[in-house]
Scaffold this motif. Structure first.
Motif, PDB file in Angstrom:
ATOM      1  N   VAL A   1       0.860  -1.186   0.000  1.00  0.00           N
ATOM      2  CA  VAL A   1       0.000   0.000   0.000  1.00  0.00           C
ATOM      3  C   VAL A   1       0.895   1.234   0.000  1.00  0.00           C
ATOM      4  O   VAL A   1       1.551   1.550   1.002  1.00  0.00           O
ATOM      5  CB  VAL A   1      -0.929   0.008   1.235  1.00  0.00           C
ATOM      6  CG1 VAL A   1      -1.839   1.233   1.206  1.00  0.00           C
ATOM      7  CG2 VAL A   1      -1.752  -1.279   1.297  1.00  0.00           C
ATOM      8  N   TYR A   2       0.956   1.937  -1.137  1.00  0.00           N
ATOM      9  CA  TYR A   2       1.815   3.111  -1.280  1.00  0.00           C
ATOM     10  C   TYR A   2       1.026   4.366  -0.909  1.00  0.00           C
ATOM     11  O   TYR A   2      -0.107   4.558  -1.354  1.00  0.00           O
ATOM     12  CB  TYR A   2       2.338   3.222  -2.711  1.00  0.00           C
ATOM     13  CG  TYR A   2       3.146   2.014  -3.141  1.00  0.00           C
ATOM     14  CD1 TYR A   2       4.385   1.749  -2.573  1.00  0.00           C
ATOM     15  CD2 TYR A   2       2.651   1.142  -4.110  1.00  0.00           C
ATOM     16  CE1 TYR A   2       5.119   0.644  -2.960  1.00  0.00           C
ATOM     17  CE2 TYR A   2       3.386   0.036  -4.507  1.00  0.00           C
ATOM     18  CZ  TYR A   2       4.621  -0.211  -3.920  1.00  0.00           C
ATOM     19  OH  TYR A   2       5.344  -1.305  -4.306  1.00  0.00           O
ATOM     20  N   LEU A   3       1.666   5.230  -0.124  1.00  0.00           N
ATOM     21  CA  LEU A   3       0.999   6.429   0.388  1.00  0.00           C
ATOM     22  C   LEU A   3       1.491   7.674  -0.332  1.00  0.00           C
ATOM     23  O   LEU A   3       2.619   7.717  -0.849  1.00  0.00           O
ATOM     24  CB  LEU A   3       1.260   6.579   1.888  1.00  0.00           C
ATOM     25  CG  LEU A   3       1.055   5.318   2.764  1.00  0.00           C
ATOM     26  CD1 LEU A   3       1.285   5.678   4.226  1.00  0.00           C
ATOM     27  CD2 LEU A   3      -0.333   4.738   2.562  1.00  0.00           C
ATOM     28  N   GLU A   4       0.624   8.691  -0.337  1.00  0.00           N
ATOM     29  CA  GLU A   4       1.024   9.987  -0.867  1.00  0.00           C
ATOM     30  C   GLU A   4       1.998  10.654   0.109  1.00  0.00           C
ATOM     31  O   GLU A   4       2.030  10.333   1.297  1.00  0.00           O
ATOM     32  CB  GLU A   4      -0.207  10.866  -1.077  1.00  0.00           C
ATOM     33  CG  GLU A   4      -1.174  10.278  -2.109  1.00  0.00           C
ATOM     34  CD  GLU A   4      -2.459  11.084  -2.214  1.00  0.00           C
ATOM     35  OE1 GLU A   4      -2.622  12.032  -1.405  1.00  0.00           O
ATOM     36  OE2 GLU A   4      -3.297  10.765  -3.084  1.00  0.00           O
ATOM     37  N   ASP A   5       2.798  11.565  -0.414  1.00  0.00           N
ATOM     38  CA  ASP A   5       3.834  12.194   0.419  1.00  0.00           C
ATOM     39  C   ASP A   5       3.261  12.937   1.616  1.00  0.00           C
ATOM     40  O   ASP A   5       3.874  12.975   2.687  1.00  0.00           O
ATOM     41  CB  ASP A   5       4.668  13.163  -0.439  1.00  0.00           C
ATOM     42  CG  ASP A   5       5.483  12.417  -1.484  1.00  0.00           C
ATOM     43  OD1 ASP A   5       5.781  11.224  -1.262  1.00  0.00           O
ATOM     44  OD2 ASP A   5       5.816  13.017  -2.533  1.00  0.00           O
TER      45      ASP A   5
ATOM     46  N   VAL B   1      11.189   6.544  -3.478  1.00  0.00           N
ATOM     47  CA  VAL B   1      10.408   5.504  -2.810  1.00  0.00           C
ATOM     48  C   VAL B   1       9.381   6.154  -1.888  1.00  0.00           C
ATOM     49  O   VAL B   1       9.744   6.941  -0.994  1.00  0.00           O
ATOM     50  CB  VAL B   1      11.317   4.555  -1.992  1.00  0.00           C
ATOM     51  CG1 VAL B   1      10.484   3.463  -1.311  1.00  0.00           C
ATOM     52  CG2 VAL B   1      12.379   3.937  -2.894  1.00  0.00           C
ATOM     53  N   PRO B   2       8.104   5.884  -2.036  1.00  0.00           N
ATOM     54  CA  PRO B   2       7.070   6.492  -1.188  1.00  0.00           C
ATOM     55  C   PRO B   2       6.960   5.754   0.143  1.00  0.00           C
ATOM     56  O   PRO B   2       7.417   4.604   0.278  1.00  0.00           O
ATOM     57  CB  PRO B   2       5.798   6.301  -2.017  1.00  0.00           C
ATOM     58  CG  PRO B   2       6.034   5.022  -2.749  1.00  0.00           C
ATOM     59  CD  PRO B   2       7.506   5.000  -3.070  1.00  0.00           C
ATOM     60  N   PRO B   3       6.361   6.377   1.146  1.00  0.00           N
ATOM     61  CA  PRO B   3       6.065   5.649   2.388  1.00  0.00           C
ATOM     62  C   PRO B   3       5.107   4.499   2.077  1.00  0.00           C
ATOM     63  O   PRO B   3       4.155   4.667   1.307  1.00  0.00           O
ATOM     64  CB  PRO B   3       5.428   6.708   3.281  1.00  0.00           C
ATOM     65  CG  PRO B   3       4.984   7.795   2.365  1.00  0.00           C
ATOM     66  CD  PRO B   3       5.911   7.772   1.202  1.00  0.00           C
ATOM     67  N   THR B   4       5.365   3.354   2.664  1.00  0.00           N
ATOM     68  CA  THR B   4       4.642   2.139   2.261  1.00  0.00           C
ATOM     69  C   THR B   4       4.233   1.309   3.470  1.00  0.00           C
ATOM     70  O   THR B   4       4.975   1.209   4.454  1.00  0.00           O
ATOM     71  CB  THR B   4       5.528   1.267   1.343  1.00  0.00           C
ATOM     72  OG1 THR B   4       6.002   2.049   0.254  1.00  0.00           O
ATOM     73  CG2 THR B   4       4.753   0.055   0.824  1.00  0.00           C
ATOM     74  N   TYR B   5       3.049   0.717   3.370  1.00  0.00           N
ATOM     75  CA  TYR B   5       2.612  -0.291   4.335  1.00  0.00           C
ATOM     76  C   TYR B   5       2.561  -1.641   3.617  1.00  0.00           C
ATOM     77  O   TYR B   5       1.959  -1.763   2.548  1.00  0.00           O
ATOM     78  CB  TYR B   5       1.223   0.034   4.901  1.00  0.00           C
ATOM     79  CG  TYR B   5       1.240   0.930   6.107  1.00  0.00           C
ATOM     80  CD1 TYR B   5       1.599   0.440   7.359  1.00  0.00           C
ATOM     81  CD2 TYR B   5       0.884   2.274   5.996  1.00  0.00           C
ATOM     82  CE1 TYR B   5       1.627   1.265   8.466  1.00  0.00           C
ATOM     83  CE2 TYR B   5       0.907   3.105   7.093  1.00  0.00           C
ATOM     84  CZ  TYR B   5       1.276   2.593   8.321  1.00  0.00           C
ATOM     85  OH  TYR B   5       1.295   3.416   9.434  1.00  0.00           O
TER      86      TYR B   5
ATOM     87  N   VAL C   1      -3.985   7.142   0.154  1.00  0.00           N
ATOM     88  CA  VAL C   1      -3.376   6.014  -0.573  1.00  0.00           C
ATOM     89  C   VAL C   1      -3.476   6.305  -2.065  1.00  0.00           C
ATOM     90  O   VAL C   1      -4.563   6.548  -2.577  1.00  0.00           O
ATOM     91  CB  VAL C   1      -4.094   4.683  -0.239  1.00  0.00           C
ATOM     92  CG1 VAL C   1      -3.562   3.556  -1.125  1.00  0.00           C
ATOM     93  CG2 VAL C   1      -3.902   4.339   1.226  1.00  0.00           C
ATOM     94  N   TYR C   2      -2.322   6.270  -2.751  1.00  0.00           N
ATOM     95  CA  TYR C   2      -2.391   6.568  -4.181  1.00  0.00           C
ATOM     96  C   TYR C   2      -2.227   5.328  -5.051  1.00  0.00           C
ATOM     97  O   TYR C   2      -2.578   5.351  -6.240  1.00  0.00           O
ATOM     98  CB  TYR C   2      -1.324   7.618  -4.549  1.00  0.00           C
ATOM     99  CG  TYR C   2       0.035   7.073  -4.885  1.00  0.00           C
ATOM    100  CD1 TYR C   2       0.379   6.720  -6.187  1.00  0.00           C
ATOM    101  CD2 TYR C   2       1.008   6.928  -3.896  1.00  0.00           C
ATOM    102  CE1 TYR C   2       1.630   6.233  -6.496  1.00  0.00           C
ATOM    103  CE2 TYR C   2       2.264   6.447  -4.201  1.00  0.00           C
ATOM    104  CZ  TYR C   2       2.572   6.096  -5.500  1.00  0.00           C
ATOM    105  OH  TYR C   2       3.823   5.610  -5.793  1.00  0.00           O
ATOM    106  N   LYS C   3      -1.743   4.210  -4.463  1.00  0.00           N
ATOM    107  CA  LYS C   3      -1.584   3.014  -5.271  1.00  0.00           C
ATOM    108  C   LYS C   3      -1.513   1.779  -4.368  1.00  0.00           C
ATOM    109  O   LYS C   3      -0.951   1.838  -3.276  1.00  0.00           O
ATOM    110  CB  LYS C   3      -0.313   3.103  -6.128  1.00  0.00           C
ATOM    111  CG  LYS C   3      -0.141   1.957  -7.123  1.00  0.00           C
ATOM    112  CD  LYS C   3       1.128   2.157  -7.944  1.00  0.00           C
ATOM    113  CE  LYS C   3       1.309   1.027  -8.948  1.00  0.00           C
ATOM    114  NZ  LYS C   3       2.571   1.187  -9.739  1.00  0.00           N
ATOM    115  N   VAL C   4      -2.112   0.687  -4.849  1.00  0.00           N
ATOM    116  CA  VAL C   4      -2.059  -0.593  -4.135  1.00  0.00           C
ATOM    117  C   VAL C   4      -1.608  -1.674  -5.105  1.00  0.00           C
ATOM    118  O   VAL C   4      -2.211  -1.849  -6.164  1.00  0.00           O
ATOM    119  CB  VAL C   4      -3.428  -0.970  -3.532  1.00  0.00           C
ATOM    120  CG1 VAL C   4      -3.359  -2.353  -2.871  1.00  0.00           C
ATOM    121  CG2 VAL C   4      -3.876   0.080  -2.514  1.00  0.00           C
TER     122      VAL C   4
END
Length: 295
Positions: A61-65, A116-120, A143-146
Motif C-alpha cells: 500500500v503506497y501512500l502519498e507524500d 520511494v514512497p512511504p509504504t505499508y 493512498v495513491y496506489k495498491v
C-alpha cells in the motif's frame, strides 16, 4: 459366546489354510494402503505448503507524500481482512532497493531525491479475499496506489483445488480397486471350500454361521495389511522428509519448512491404516459372500 469364539478361530485359521490366496490379498491390500496413506500425507503437506506460501503473500500500500501515515496505519490494522501490517519509511525502502540491486547502487546514490514512497506491507487473513482487500485499501484517503499479486492468489487457489480433487479421486480409485480384488480373492476362497460349505449347509448351518469366518478372514488380512502399510509408509516418508529438509534454508524460502513429521502423525496413520484395511477387507468379503455364496 462359544459359537462366536469358534467362528473367529475358524476365520483366523482359514487365513493360514488358504495362505496362497491370503498372501495375494495381503500384498494387494498392503500396496493399496501404502499408496492411499502416502497420497493422504502428501496432500496434507501440500496444503501446509500452500498455506505457508499464502501467508507470505503481502499487499503493498503506497501512500502519498502528505498522507497521514499514523491514521492510515490504524485504518489498515482495524480492517477485518488484515492479519498484520508493517510500515516501511522511504529511507528504509530505498535502502532495501539498493541492497537488492547492488550493481545499481551508484545510480540510486546519484538520484536528486528519494523516489520511494512511504509504504505499508499488509498481510491479509484470507488469500481468496485479496481483490476485496485491494478495493478497500485503495479507497483510503492518502493512498495513491495498491499493488497485490492477484494472479498469484488465483494460481494458489486453483492449485489447492486441483490437489484436493486429485487426492480424492486417487484415494477413491485405490479403495475401489482394493475392494474388487479382495472380493475376487474371497470368491476364489469360497469356491475352493465349496465342499466344506455344502457339508455345513447339510447339517443345518445358518447363513451367518457360514459367512462369519470369511468376514473374520477378510478383516484379519486387512488388519495385518494395515500394520505392514504403516511400517512401509513410515520408512518411505521419513526418508523423503530427511531428503527434503537436508537443505532447510532453501525449503524454508519455498514455504516447505513446516511439513509434517511422521512422529507427529504416526499413531493416527497406524489407526487409519488398520481401520481402512479391516474395512476394505470386510467390505470385499461381504460383497463376495453375498453374491457367490448360495446359502
Amino acid at each position: 459366546m462359544n459359537n462366536i469364539s469358534y467362528l473367529i478361530k475358524q476365520g483366523i485359521r482359514s487365513v493360514w489354510k488358504n495362505r496362497f490366496m491370503s498372501f495375494a490379498s495381503l500384498c494387494i491390500l498392503t500396496v493399496s494402503l501404502i499408496l492411499v496413506g502416502m497420497s493422504a500425507i502428501v496432500m496434507l503437506d501440500c496444503g501446509i505448503i500452500l498455506d505457508n506460501v499464502s501467508d507470505k503473500n503481502e499487499i503493498s500500500v503506497y501512500l502519498e507524500d502528505d498522507a497521514d501515515i499514523a491514521h492510515i496505519g490504524e485504518v489498515l490494522k482495524s480492517n477485518t481482512l488484515t492479519a498484520s501490517t508493517q510500515y516501511i519509511s522511504p529511507e528504509e525502502g530505498l535502502a532495501k532497493m539498493m541492497e537488492q540491486y547492488e550493481e545499481q547502487r551508484a545510480l540510486f546514490e546519484s538520484l536528486p531525491y528519494n523516489p520511494v514512497p512511504p509504504t505499508y506491507m499488509v498481510t491479509i487473513n484470507d488469500l481468496d479475499e485479496i481483490s476485496v482487500a485491494v478495493q478497500q485499501f485503495s479507497a483510503i484517503e492518502g493512498v495513491y496506489k495498491v499493488n497485490a499479486p492477484t494472479d498469484f492468489a488465483s494460481f494458489i487457489k486453483d492449485l489447492r483445488t486441483t490437489f484436493t480433487i486429485i487426492g480424492i479421486v486417487l484415494i477413491a480409485a485405490l479403495g475401489t480397486v482394493s475392494v474388487i480384488i479382495i472380493s475376487n480373492t474371497t470368491r476364489l476362497s469360497v469356491f475352493a471350500r465349496r465342499k466344506e460349505i455344502a457339508i455345513m449347509r447339510i447339517v443345518g448351518a445358518t447363513n451367518s454361521f457360514i459367512k462369519t469366518p470369511f468376514f473374520v478372514e477378510g478383516m484379519s488380512i486387512g488388519l495385518v495389511s494395515g500394520v505392514l502399510a504403516w511400517f512401509v509408509t513410515k520408512i518411505v516418508y521419513e526418508n523423503l522428509y530427511n531428503m527434503f529438509t537436508s537443505s532447510l534454508g532453501m525449503w524454508n524460502a519455498l514455504g516447505m519448512g513446516d511439513i509434517l513429521r511422521f512422529s507427529d502423525i504416526g499413531w493416527y496413520v497406524l489407526a487409519a491404516c488398520c481401520a481402512a484395511g479391516a474395512l476394505l477387507g470386510a467390505i470385499g468379503t461381504v460383497l463376495s459372500t453375498g453374491k457367490y455364496l448360495k446359502v
